[in-house]
Design a protein around this motif. Structure first.
Motif, PDB file in Angstrom:
ATOM      1  N   GLU A  37      61.734  94.841  77.288  1.00 20.06           N
ATOM      2  CA  GLU A  37      62.775  95.708  76.724  1.00 20.06           C
ATOM      3  C   GLU A  37      63.660  94.957  75.734  1.00 20.06           C
ATOM      4  O   GLU A  37      64.204  95.546  74.787  1.00 20.06           O
ATOM      5  CB  GLU A  37      63.612  96.343  77.834  1.00 20.06           C
ATOM      6  CG  GLU A  37      64.658  95.440  78.489  1.00 20.06           C
ATOM      7  CD  GLU A  37      64.082  94.374  79.407  1.00 20.06           C
ATOM      8  OE1 GLU A  37      64.861  93.510  79.858  1.00 20.06           O
ATOM      9  OE2 GLU A  37      62.864  94.421  79.689  1.00 20.06           O
ATOM     10  N   ALA A  38      63.809  93.644  75.938  1.00 21.55           N
ATOM     11  CA  ALA A  38      64.601  92.840  74.999  1.00 21.55           C
ATOM     12  C   ALA A  38      63.859  92.647  73.681  1.00 21.55           C
ATOM     13  O   ALA A  38      64.478  92.590  72.610  1.00 21.55           O
ATOM     14  CB  ALA A  38      64.932  91.493  75.627  1.00 21.55           C
ATOM     15  N   LEU A  39      62.543  92.553  73.755  1.00 24.80           N
ATOM     16  CA  LEU A  39      61.752  92.451  72.532  1.00 24.80           C
ATOM     17  C   LEU A  39      61.823  93.747  71.730  1.00 24.80           C
ATOM     18  O   LEU A  39      61.899  93.727  70.494  1.00 24.80           O
ATOM     19  CB  LEU A  39      60.291  92.156  72.878  1.00 24.80           C
ATOM     20  CG  LEU A  39      59.967  90.820  73.525  1.00 24.80           C
ATOM     21  CD1 LEU A  39      58.499  90.794  73.959  1.00 24.80           C
ATOM     22  CD2 LEU A  39      60.247  89.670  72.560  1.00 24.80           C
ATOM     23  N   ASP A  77      61.967  94.497  63.174  1.00 24.47           N
ATOM     24  CA  ASP A  77      60.646  94.119  62.690  1.00 24.47           C
ATOM     25  C   ASP A  77      60.717  92.846  61.840  1.00 24.47           C
ATOM     26  O   ASP A  77      61.689  92.626  61.103  1.00 24.47           O
ATOM     27  CB  ASP A  77      60.041  95.227  61.827  1.00 24.47           C
ATOM     28  CG  ASP A  77      59.710  96.483  62.610  1.00 24.47           C
ATOM     29  OD1 ASP A  77      59.919  96.493  63.830  1.00 24.47           O
ATOM     30  OD2 ASP A  77      59.251  97.457  61.981  1.00 24.47           O
ATOM     31  N   GLN A  78      59.662  92.048  61.938  1.00 25.84           N
ATOM     32  CA  GLN A  78      59.489  90.860  61.101  1.00 25.84           C
ATOM     33  C   GLN A  78      60.734  89.965  61.086  1.00 25.84           C
ATOM     34  O   GLN A  78      61.201  89.527  60.037  1.00 25.84           O
ATOM     35  CB  GLN A  78      59.106  91.276  59.674  1.00 25.84           C
ATOM     36  CG  GLN A  78      57.798  92.060  59.624  1.00 25.84           C
ATOM     37  CD  GLN A  78      57.283  92.275  58.210  1.00 25.84           C
ATOM     38  OE1 GLN A  78      57.491  91.441  57.338  1.00 25.84           O
ATOM     39  NE2 GLN A  78      56.610  93.400  57.993  1.00 25.84           N
ATOM     40  N   SER A  79      61.220  89.653  62.278  1.00 22.42           N
ATOM     41  CA  SER A  79      62.424  88.829  62.410  1.00 22.42           C
ATOM     42  C   SER A  79      62.136  87.334  62.478  1.00 22.42           C
ATOM     43  O   SER A  79      63.041  86.527  62.246  1.00 22.42           O
ATOM     44  CB  SER A  79      63.188  89.227  63.686  1.00 22.42           C
ATOM     45  OG  SER A  79      63.699  90.532  63.594  1.00 22.42           O
ATOM     46  N   ARG A 133      53.525  90.757  67.590  1.00 22.03           N
ATOM     47  CA  ARG A 133      52.939  91.018  66.271  1.00 22.03           C
ATOM     48  C   ARG A 133      53.940  91.772  65.382  1.00 22.03           C
ATOM     49  O   ARG A 133      54.072  91.476  64.184  1.00 22.03           O
ATOM     50  CB  ARG A 133      51.643  91.813  66.455  1.00 22.03           C
ATOM     51  CG  ARG A 133      50.760  91.839  65.223  1.00 22.03           C
ATOM     52  CD  ARG A 133      49.366  92.359  65.542  1.00 22.03           C
ATOM     53  NE  ARG A 133      49.387  93.686  66.133  1.00 22.03           N
ATOM     54  CZ  ARG A 133      49.123  93.938  67.423  1.00 22.03           C
ATOM     55  NH1 ARG A 133      48.807  92.959  68.247  1.00 22.03           N
ATOM     56  NH2 ARG A 133      49.164  95.171  67.887  1.00 22.03           N
ATOM     57  N   ARG A 134      54.663  92.719  65.961  1.00 18.51           N
ATOM     58  CA  ARG A 134      55.663  93.476  65.191  1.00 18.51           C
ATOM     59  C   ARG A 134      56.801  92.576  64.721  1.00 18.51           C
ATOM     60  O   ARG A 134      57.310  92.725  63.603  1.00 18.51           O
ATOM     61  CB  ARG A 134      56.217  94.615  66.065  1.00 18.51           C
ATOM     62  CG  ARG A 134      57.279  95.461  65.379  1.00 18.51           C
ATOM     63  CD  ARG A 134      57.837  96.515  66.315  1.00 18.51           C
ATOM     64  NE  ARG A 134      58.597  95.939  67.413  1.00 18.51           N
ATOM     65  CZ  ARG A 134      59.876  95.550  67.315  1.00 18.51           C
ATOM     66  NH1 ARG A 134      60.523  95.647  66.156  1.00 18.51           N
ATOM     67  NH2 ARG A 134      60.514  95.065  68.360  1.00 18.51           N
ATOM     68  N   LEU A 135      57.192  91.638  65.569  1.00 16.93           N
ATOM     69  CA  LEU A 135      58.361  90.799  65.280  1.00 16.93           C
ATOM     70  C   LEU A 135      58.060  89.646  64.341  1.00 16.93           C
ATOM     71  O   LEU A 135      58.976  89.082  63.738  1.00 16.93           O
ATOM     72  CB  LEU A 135      58.943  90.253  66.595  1.00 16.93           C
ATOM     73  CG  LEU A 135      59.581  91.291  67.513  1.00 16.93           C
ATOM     74  CD1 LEU A 135      59.901  90.676  68.869  1.00 16.93           C
ATOM     75  CD2 LEU A 135      60.835  91.863  66.878  1.00 16.93           C
ATOM     76  N   LEU A 136      56.794  89.288  64.196  1.00 17.77           N
ATOM     77  CA  LEU A 136      56.439  88.192  63.303  1.00 17.77           C
ATOM     78  C   LEU A 136      56.446  88.653  61.843  1.00 17.77           C
ATOM     79  O   LEU A 136      56.003  89.751  61.512  1.00 17.77           O
ATOM     80  CB  LEU A 136      55.047  87.656  63.641  1.00 17.77           C
ATOM     81  CG  LEU A 136      54.938  86.681  64.803  1.00 17.77           C
ATOM     82  CD1 LEU A 136      53.471  86.385  65.093  1.00 17.77           C
ATOM     83  CD2 LEU A 136      55.694  85.380  64.518  1.00 17.77           C
ATOM     84  N   LYS A 137      56.933  87.775  60.998  1.00 15.06           N
ATOM     85  CA  LYS A 137      56.815  88.006  59.563  1.00 15.06           C
ATOM     86  C   LYS A 137      55.354  87.884  59.148  1.00 15.06           C
ATOM     87  O   LYS A 137      54.537  87.326  59.887  1.00 15.06           O
ATOM     88  CB  LYS A 137      57.657  86.978  58.804  1.00 15.06           C
ATOM     89  CG  LYS A 137      59.142  87.025  59.129  1.00 15.06           C
ATOM     90  CD  LYS A 137      59.899  85.900  58.434  1.00 15.06           C
ATOM     91  CE  LYS A 137      61.361  85.884  58.849  1.00 15.06           C
ATOM     92  NZ  LYS A 137      62.105  84.760  58.212  1.00 15.06           N
ATOM     93  N   ASN A 138      55.005  88.399  57.986  1.00 12.14           N
ATOM     94  CA  ASN A 138      53.649  88.231  57.483  1.00 12.14           C
ATOM     95  C   ASN A 138      53.325  86.742  57.372  1.00 12.14           C
ATOM     96  O   ASN A 138      54.138  85.956  56.876  1.00 12.14           O
ATOM     97  CB  ASN A 138      53.495  88.915  56.124  1.00 12.14           C
ATOM     98  CG  ASN A 138      53.566  90.425  56.244  1.00 12.14           C
ATOM     99  OD1 ASN A 138      53.270  90.987  57.302  1.00 12.14           O
ATOM    100  ND2 ASN A 138      53.965  91.085  55.175  1.00 12.14           N
TER     101      ASN A 138
END
Length: 236
Positions: free
Chosen positions: A81-83, A88-90, A116-121
Motif C-alpha cells: 500500500e505504501a508503494l 510514477d517513475q520516481s 516497474r511503475r515506480l522505476l524511471k525508463n
C-alpha cells in the motif's frame, strides 16, 4: 513473526557483518540516484546508499525502521500500500533484498508491478534472492540436514530463524514476476555459508573471506552455486 533479537544478534556476528560488506561492495557504484529500498529492515543498506544518493526506505515493521534515530534518509512504514501511493517513475534504482521469499508467491507479481511503475525508463531493480542450489549445499554441508535439502529440492518452503517461513523462487520466476530483462547477476555467500562457524571468529577471517567472495562473485560456476544471488534487472 520476525524474531528481532535473533536478527540483531546475527548482524553482530562475523557472518552477519560480512553479508553487508559484500552487499555494499556490489552497490558502491551508485551515485546521485533517486533510490528506493523496499523491505529496508534496520536501514543498513539505506544508510550506506544515502551517503551519495537520495534515499527512501519502506519497511512494514516500525520497530525495525525506526530503531536508529540517527539515520536521516526518508522513512515510510508500510508495504504494498505504501508503494501504491508513490508517483510514477520516481526512482532510478529500487533495491529489494531478501524480501520476496517471505511474501506469498501469489502476491509477488503485484509488488513487481509497482516496482516497474515506480522505476524511471532504463531504471534498475536490484534483487537479492535465495538460490536453491546454494541452499541445498548449505543444508547438507554446513547444517548437516539432508532431509531439509530434499525438501528444498522438492520445492518446499524453509524456516528462517529470524523471519519465519519462506519459499525460494527461480531466475525464471523472477523474469515472469518482474516482466523485466536481467542485465547481470552476482553471487553472494559462495563459500562462507559452507564453513563451520568456528573458523569465522578468527581475527582476519572477514577480510580474507571478503576478498575471495568478491573475486568469484561474477564468475560461473561460483555465482551459480552461491547461497544468495544478486540480480540487476532493467526497465526498458
Amino acid at each position: 513473526m520476525v524474531d528481532l533479537a535473533s536478527y540483531r544478534d546475527m548482524l553482530s556476528k562475523p557472518w552477519g557483518k560480512i553479508q553487508y560488506k559484500l552487499t555494499f561492495a556490489q552497490l558502491a557504484h551508485l551515485e546521485n540516484k533517486d533510490i528506493l529500498d523496499f523491505g529496508a529492515g534496520f536501514g543498513l543498506v539505506s544508510q550506506f546508499l544515502a551517503q551519495k544518493n537520495q534515499l527512501t526506505a519502506i519497511e512494514p515493521k516500525a520497530d525495525m525502521l525506526f530503531a536508529d534515530d540517527s539515520q536521516t534518509f526518508t522513512k515510510i512504514q508500510g508495504s504494498l500500500e505504501a508503494l501504491e501511493v508513490l508517483a510514477d517513475q520516481s526512482f532510478d534504482v529500487i533495491c529489494c533484498h531478501n524480501v520476496m521469499e517471505y511474501i506469498e508467491p501469489s502476491q509477488r507479481a503485484a509488488y513487481f508491478d509497482q516496482f516497474r511503475r515506480l522505476l524511471k525508463n532504463n531504471g534498475k531493480l536490484s534483487i537479492i534472492k535465495h538460490n536453491q542450489v546454494g541452499k541445498v549445499f548449505q543444508s547438507v554441508v554446513f547444517a548437516n540436514q539432508p532431509e531439509q535439502a530434499l525438501d528444498l529440492l522438492q520445492g518446499k518452503g524453509f524456516e528462517s530463524k529470524s523471519f519465519a517461513h519462506g519459499s525460494s523462487y527461480s531466475k525464471e520466476d523472477l523474469v515472469e514476476y518482474s516482466q523485466m530483462s536481467i542485465e547481470d547477476y552476482h553471487g553472494l555467500r559462495t563459500f562462507y555459508s559452507l564453513q563451520p562457524n568456528a573458523f569465522k571468529t578468527e581475527e582476519d577471517w572477514v577480510e580474507k573471506m571478503v576478498k575471495i567472495e568478491l573475486a568469484v562473485s561474477n564468475l560461473s560456476p561460483y555465482k551459480d552455486v552461491s547461497f544468495l544471488q544478486h540480480f540487476w534487472l532493467r526497465k526498458e
